[in-house]
Design an enzyme around this catalytic site. Structure first.
Site, PDB file in Angstrom:
ATOM      1  N   ARG A  60     -15.347  36.088  -0.716  1.00  0.00           N
ATOM      2  CA  ARG A  60     -16.169  36.662   0.299  1.00  0.00           C
ATOM      3  C   ARG A  60     -16.479  35.501   1.198  1.00  0.00           C
ATOM      4  O   ARG A  60     -16.633  35.520   2.421  1.00  0.00           O
ATOM      5  CB  ARG A  60     -17.446  37.090  -0.493  1.00  0.00           C
ATOM      6  CG  ARG A  60     -18.107  37.947   0.698  1.00  0.00           C
ATOM      7  CD  ARG A  60     -19.288  38.832  -0.242  1.00  0.00           C
ATOM      8  NE  ARG A  60     -20.000  39.183   1.029  1.00  0.00           N
ATOM      9  CZ  ARG A  60     -21.427  38.871   1.021  1.00  0.00           C
ATOM     10  NH1 ARG A  60     -21.951  38.071   0.017  1.00  0.00           N
ATOM     11  NH2 ARG A  60     -22.426  39.387   1.733  1.00  0.00           N
ATOM     12  N   HIS A  64     -15.878  35.341   5.270  1.00  0.00           N
ATOM     13  CA  HIS A  64     -16.984  34.986   6.168  1.00  0.00           C
ATOM     14  C   HIS A  64     -16.865  33.807   6.805  1.00  0.00           C
ATOM     15  O   HIS A  64     -17.364  33.531   8.149  1.00  0.00           O
ATOM     16  CB  HIS A  64     -18.390  35.084   5.390  1.00  0.00           C
ATOM     17  CG  HIS A  64     -18.793  36.300   5.046  1.00  0.00           C
ATOM     18  ND1 HIS A  64     -20.029  36.866   4.750  1.00  0.00           N
ATOM     19  CD2 HIS A  64     -18.303  37.602   4.712  1.00  0.00           C
ATOM     20  CE1 HIS A  64     -20.335  38.177   4.449  1.00  0.00           C
ATOM     21  NE2 HIS A  64     -19.069  38.423   4.449  1.00  0.00           N
ATOM     22  N   GLY A  70     -13.874  31.009  13.046  1.00  0.00           N
ATOM     23  CA  GLY A  70     -12.291  30.573  12.729  1.00  0.00           C
ATOM     24  C   GLY A  70     -12.273  29.751  11.411  1.00  0.00           C
ATOM     25  O   GLY A  70     -13.593  29.496  10.855  1.00  0.00           O
ATOM     26  N   ASN A  92     -25.297  36.376   4.554  1.00  0.00           N
ATOM     27  CA  ASN A  92     -24.696  35.434   3.567  1.00  0.00           C
ATOM     28  C   ASN A  92     -25.776  34.989   2.719  1.00  0.00           C
ATOM     29  O   ASN A  92     -25.218  34.099   1.672  1.00  0.00           O
ATOM     30  CB  ASN A  92     -24.231  34.051   4.379  1.00  0.00           C
ATOM     31  CG  ASN A  92     -23.067  34.459   5.369  1.00  0.00           C
ATOM     32  OD1 ASN A  92     -22.231  35.209   4.728  1.00  0.00           O
ATOM     33  ND2 ASN A  92     -22.757  33.546   6.335  1.00  0.00           N
ATOM     34  N   HIS A 189     -12.776  44.473  -1.918  1.00  0.00           N
ATOM     35  CA  HIS A 189     -13.820  45.171  -2.643  1.00  0.00           C
ATOM     36  C   HIS A 189     -13.643  45.701  -4.021  1.00  0.00           C
ATOM     37  O   HIS A 189     -14.569  46.080  -4.569  1.00  0.00           O
ATOM     38  CB  HIS A 189     -14.243  46.158  -1.696  1.00  0.00           C
ATOM     39  CG  HIS A 189     -14.992  45.768  -0.397  1.00  0.00           C
ATOM     40  ND1 HIS A 189     -15.227  46.546   0.601  1.00  0.00           N
ATOM     41  CD2 HIS A 189     -15.275  44.468   0.370  1.00  0.00           C
ATOM     42  CE1 HIS A 189     -15.651  46.110   1.659  1.00  0.00           C
ATOM     43  NE2 HIS A 189     -15.967  44.703   1.459  1.00  0.00           N
TER      44      HIS A 189
END
Length: 318
Positions: A60, A64, A70, A92, A189
């Site tokens: 994750r 993110h 980028g 976050n 997920h």
């Protein structure tokens, strides 16, 4: 679980076309830091042996990072002075495991000082997270540079668990990612844990006519209500993303078809014939999912961040 999973569809990986002036290279550190992959892998292995939630958070974290500025390691920077960094933004706050990247960076710096970027280390660590969860292995192209900007306000552009397919398509499309990439990357997920807040709107006061999202299987919705009551005060309450949430498998897609996924964004993959067909394909074949995921995560990890330095410490700019 042994790390020695066979490299998956190497021909597929080498068919990915990289564009732009910052094109990446699988052999980028062949002369300057030839053992970098194994050094990073050892750091991730050590962390996972103590905490089996590490793979999901590393994957994750990489997503993110790439989706904001980028793939430039900006998610790793600490807040400083009046600047609130990405890692301290609401989307976050559930990220953890930054120490894994710190430890890997220290080991890499000892072997190859001033050579390997934090952004590359994060990309390699995300790959290792997949492999250590029983998923496919692949060569990570390298050559990213670290950015110097990290702003919490930028995280407002991250895709939300409440997004419909049109919103997801726009979000992914802005990053050069297709519907195929969206369907494949959503398979991440299958790992990890979700707090109640991410799906609370689906199980309580969903609409004027439905208390629960009608796209949820009634029995599953009832179970979620038991775990996440409306006035729940437990900060860390939540549920695993799927019953095999420590294993990188295709269970996620099977659950979509059973109407037993947590997020509205998950179910939205059934809204278009193209993504619906991919859900069925991935639900039938783990190998098909793995092949598509490797192609799409490699494509995502090539999103240029415009970084210009190799940080000595992943938490601060040079």
């Amino acid at each position: 679980m042994a790390f020695g999973v066979a490299l998956f569809s190497s021909l597929l990986i080498f068919s990915v076309v990289f564009s732009g002036v910052n094109a990446l290279d699988w052999n980028y550190y062949a002369k300057t830091c030839p053992n970098v992959d194994s050094i990073v892998t050892n750091a991730v292995k050590a962390a996972v042996s103590r905490d089996n939630t590490i793979p999901a958070t590393l994957l994750r974290m990489h997503f993110h990072d790439c989706f904001i500025r980028g793939c430039d390691g900006s998610v790793l920077l600490d807040s400083k002075g009046n600047n609130k960094a990405e890692k301290d933004a609401t989307p976050n706050l559930s990220l953890h495991g930054f120490f894994v990247i710190d430890n890997a960076k220290k080991a890499v710096e000892k072997a190859c000082p001033g050579v390997v970027s934090c952004a590359d280390i994060l990309a390699m660590a995300a790959r290792d997270a997949i492999v250590l969860s029983g998923g496919p292995n692949w060569y990570v192209p390298k050559g990213r540079k670290d950015g110097r900007v990290s702003r919490a306000s930028d995280t407002s552009t991250l895709p939300s668990p409440a997004f419909n397919l049109a919103q997801l398509q726009q979000s992914f499309g802005q990053r050069g990612l297709s519907l195929e990439d969206l369907a494949a990357l959503s398979g991440a997920h299958t790992l990890g844990f979700s707090h109640c807040a991410s799906f609370q709107n689906r199980i309580h006061n969903f609409s004027a006519t439905h208390d629960v999202d009608p796209n949820l299987h009634p029995t599953f919705a009832s179970k979620l209500k038991g775990k996440c009551p409306l006035h729940n005060k437990a900060k860390n309450a939540g549920v695993p993303m799927d019953p095999s949430s420590k294993t990188f498998d295709n269970t996620y897609y099977q659950l979509i078809l059973q109407r037993k996924t947590l997020f509205a964004s998950d179910h939205s993959l059934l809204e278009l014939p193209k993504t619906k067909e991919l859900v069925y394909r991935f639900a039938r074949s783990k190998q098909a999912f793995w092949k598509a995921f490797v192609k799409s995560v490699t494509k995502m990890s090539n999103i240029s961040g415009g970084g210009r330095e190799i940080r000595k410490d992943c938490r601060v700019v040079n």
